[in-house]
Scaffold this motif. Structure first.
Motif, PDB file in Angstrom:
ATOM      1  N   ASP A 115      37.046  62.415  18.482  1.00  0.00           N
ATOM      2  CA  ASP A 115      38.511  62.263  18.413  1.00  0.00           C
ATOM      3  C   ASP A 115      39.124  63.683  19.265  1.00  0.00           C
ATOM      4  O   ASP A 115      40.066  64.413  18.844  1.00  0.00           O
ATOM      5  CB  ASP A 115      39.138  62.300  17.111  1.00  0.00           C
ATOM      6  CG  ASP A 115      40.604  61.938  17.167  1.00  0.00           C
ATOM      7  OD1 ASP A 115      41.067  61.092  17.989  1.00  0.00           O
ATOM      8  OD2 ASP A 115      41.392  62.217  16.096  1.00  0.00           O
ATOM      9  N   PHE A 116      38.443  64.235  20.183  1.00  0.00           N
ATOM     10  CA  PHE A 116      38.902  65.201  21.342  1.00  0.00           C
ATOM     11  C   PHE A 116      39.974  64.828  22.266  1.00  0.00           C
ATOM     12  O   PHE A 116      39.717  63.870  23.013  1.00  0.00           O
ATOM     13  CB  PHE A 116      37.827  65.684  21.819  1.00  0.00           C
ATOM     14  CG  PHE A 116      37.047  66.849  20.901  1.00  0.00           C
ATOM     15  CD1 PHE A 116      37.093  67.207  19.576  1.00  0.00           C
ATOM     16  CD2 PHE A 116      35.514  66.838  21.446  1.00  0.00           C
ATOM     17  CE1 PHE A 116      36.453  67.798  18.990  1.00  0.00           C
ATOM     18  CE2 PHE A 116      34.718  67.820  20.618  1.00  0.00           C
ATOM     19  CZ  PHE A 116      35.173  68.181  19.467  1.00  0.00           C
ATOM     20  N   PRO A 117      41.195  65.422  22.291  1.00  0.00           N
ATOM     21  CA  PRO A 117      42.031  65.188  23.332  1.00  0.00           C
ATOM     22  C   PRO A 117      41.522  65.884  24.729  1.00  0.00           C
ATOM     23  O   PRO A 117      40.837  66.874  24.519  1.00  0.00           O
ATOM     24  CB  PRO A 117      43.347  65.961  23.031  1.00  0.00           C
ATOM     25  CG  PRO A 117      42.844  66.892  22.071  1.00  0.00           C
ATOM     26  CD  PRO A 117      41.744  66.387  21.265  1.00  0.00           C
ATOM     27  N   TYR A 118      41.671  65.504  25.862  1.00  0.00           N
ATOM     28  CA  TYR A 118      41.450  65.816  26.963  1.00  0.00           C
ATOM     29  C   TYR A 118      42.429  65.556  28.294  1.00  0.00           C
ATOM     30  O   TYR A 118      43.308  64.651  28.273  1.00  0.00           O
ATOM     31  CB  TYR A 118      39.922  65.757  27.218  1.00  0.00           C
ATOM     32  CG  TYR A 118      39.949  64.257  27.727  1.00  0.00           C
ATOM     33  CD1 TYR A 118      39.379  63.799  28.980  1.00  0.00           C
ATOM     34  CD2 TYR A 118      39.475  63.226  26.518  1.00  0.00           C
ATOM     35  CE1 TYR A 118      39.207  62.339  29.340  1.00  0.00           C
ATOM     36  CE2 TYR A 118      39.097  62.001  26.953  1.00  0.00           C
ATOM     37  CZ  TYR A 118      38.812  61.480  28.172  1.00  0.00           C
ATOM     38  OH  TYR A 118      38.555  60.189  28.483  1.00  0.00           O
ATOM     39  N   THR A 119      42.136  66.340  29.465  1.00  0.00           N
ATOM     40  CA  THR A 119      43.232  65.872  30.611  1.00  0.00           C
ATOM     41  C   THR A 119      42.341  65.799  31.687  1.00  0.00           C
ATOM     42  O   THR A 119      41.264  66.306  31.800  1.00  0.00           O
ATOM     43  CB  THR A 119      44.129  67.229  30.687  1.00  0.00           C
ATOM     44  OG1 THR A 119      44.841  67.451  29.660  1.00  0.00           O
ATOM     45  CG2 THR A 119      45.095  67.261  32.110  1.00  0.00           C
ATOM     46  N   ILE A 120      42.604  64.772  32.335  1.00  0.00           N
ATOM     47  CA  ILE A 120      42.321  64.665  33.902  1.00  0.00           C
ATOM     48  C   ILE A 120      43.038  64.804  34.886  1.00  0.00           C
ATOM     49  O   ILE A 120      44.135  64.086  34.902  1.00  0.00           O
ATOM     50  CB  ILE A 120      41.602  62.996  33.815  1.00  0.00           C
ATOM     51  CG1 ILE A 120      40.688  62.410  32.654  1.00  0.00           C
ATOM     52  CG2 ILE A 120      40.998  62.923  35.232  1.00  0.00           C
ATOM     53  CD1 ILE A 120      40.216  61.173  32.574  1.00  0.00           C
TER      54      ILE A 120
END
Length: 362
Positions: A115-120
């Motif tokens: 459940d990790f948020p991340y950015t591309i």
């Protein structure tokens, strides 16, 4: 009714008091404004090793992070550094450059597991057009699952390269149009405009960074270091975590690093006109924050070797006699924290050198 304390109830009462104390501490939490940002590209076994982690390596990274860090959305870390809110002492953000489909097929399930948020950071010109890239439908689906998308220019150009006969003014107009066009398209497809730009290849100069600041953009590089309130918001460092940097044993030290409280540097522009540094580079720190930086044990490194350094109470300098290579290089400086045992302040200064034709290698 009178309550009679017995041996039976004492352990229960102590447990309740401990749980209440722990919950209160967790809820309040220490206020911090710094953290670490990791940079990935591919999650695959059949892509260029220099920009790739295997799914097995990535799973190992995430398992370790889950046990030791609090993964926060990139926006939360940026806002904390700007003085708007705070993050935990062990805050960490995860980013990817380039919208490769293997991020979705190989990386996304592992990130979802924790459940990790991340950015591309994506290039709109190639989304849905190149076979190894995400489609806009996939972008929208991932966004619904908590993934954030931001600007990596339209087509991953070398931002510092000028066209034949192009003036400085014409160059800036062209690359700025590229950046703003990408931002517009991303907003059209995602409904969000963060004004976050990850420089392709990590390349930027003072002129471009100034334009970003003037228009409310935040810039992300590919040089290493932690990120905090003293960081230049147009040149935010991120730790590459792929290829030669994917080894967890060394990545652990980087994830535990602290943002060096730099307020100025005598060399302000990373785009170099020559391949030689003529003068000693001086780095000035915030006087108050510098008290926690053990500058007596400062070390600066360049391409595997150590540099001559000197320091005062809130300043240090290094001398680089080596000839800079064509392309990208950097000096990394670290110093132990006085208060956080085993953690190091980390600062990185990048250099960008063009070849005789004014071009920068990929």
């Amino acid at each position: 009714m009178q309550f009679i304390m017995t041996r039976r109830f004492i352990p229960l009462l102590l447990s309740l008091l401990f749980l209440h104390s722990t919950a209160s501490q967790a809820e309040a939490g220490p206020a911090h404004s710094s953290g670490v940002i990791l940079l990935y590209h591919h999650v695959a076994e059949d892509t260029p090793r220099s920009t790739s982690v295997t799914p097995e390596e990535f799973a190992q990274h995430l398992d370790y992070i889950a046990e030791n860090y609090t993964v926060v959305p990139l926006k939360q870390l940026v806002e904390a550094a700007k003085g708007k809110g705070s993050v935990p002492d062990n805050a960490l953000a995860i980013t990817f450059d380039d919208g490769y489909e293997n991020i979705l097929t190989n990386g996304h399930p592992l990130l979802r597991k924790h459940d990790f948020p991340y950015t591309i950071f994506i290039n709109p010109e190639v989304i849905g057009k190149q076979g190894n890239q995400l489609s806009w439908e996939q972008v929208k689906q991932m966004q619904k699952q908590g993934v954030t998308f931001a600007n990596h220019t339209m087509d991953h150009l070398h931002l510092l390269e000028k066209q034949a006969g192009e003036s400085e003014q014409a160059w800036l107009k062209r690359v700025w149009q590229n950046i703003t066009s990408a931002e517009t398209i991303i907003q059209q497809h995602t409904g969000e405009s963060l004004k976050y730009l990850a420089y392709p290849f990590g390349e930027y100069n003072h002129t471009l960074a100034k334009r970003l600041a003037e228009h409310g953009y935040t810039g992300f590089g590919q040089h290493s270091g932690a990120f905090g309130k003293f960081t230049d918001m147009t040149a935010i460092p991120r730790f590459p975590a792929a290829g030669p940097y994917a080894k967890l044993s060394t990545l652990k030290t980087k994830m535990a690093s602290l943002a060096m409280p730099v307020v100025s540097a005598s060399l302000a522009d990373p785009q170099m006109a020559s391949r030689q540094l003529d003068d000693t580079v001086t780095i000035t720190l915030n006087e108050t924050a510098a008290k926690d930086v053990r500058l007596s044990q400062l070390a600066c490194y360049y391409q595997g070797g150590t540099l001559d350094v000197a320091n005062t109470a809130s300043e240090f300098n290094f001398t680089l006699d080596a000839k800079l290579p064509i392309g990208r290089s950097r000096v990394n400086c670290t110093a132990p924290s006085e208060s956080a045992g085993g953690r190091f302040y980390w600062y990185s200064m990048p250099f960008f050198v063009a070849n005789e034709k004014g071009q920068y290698p990929d």
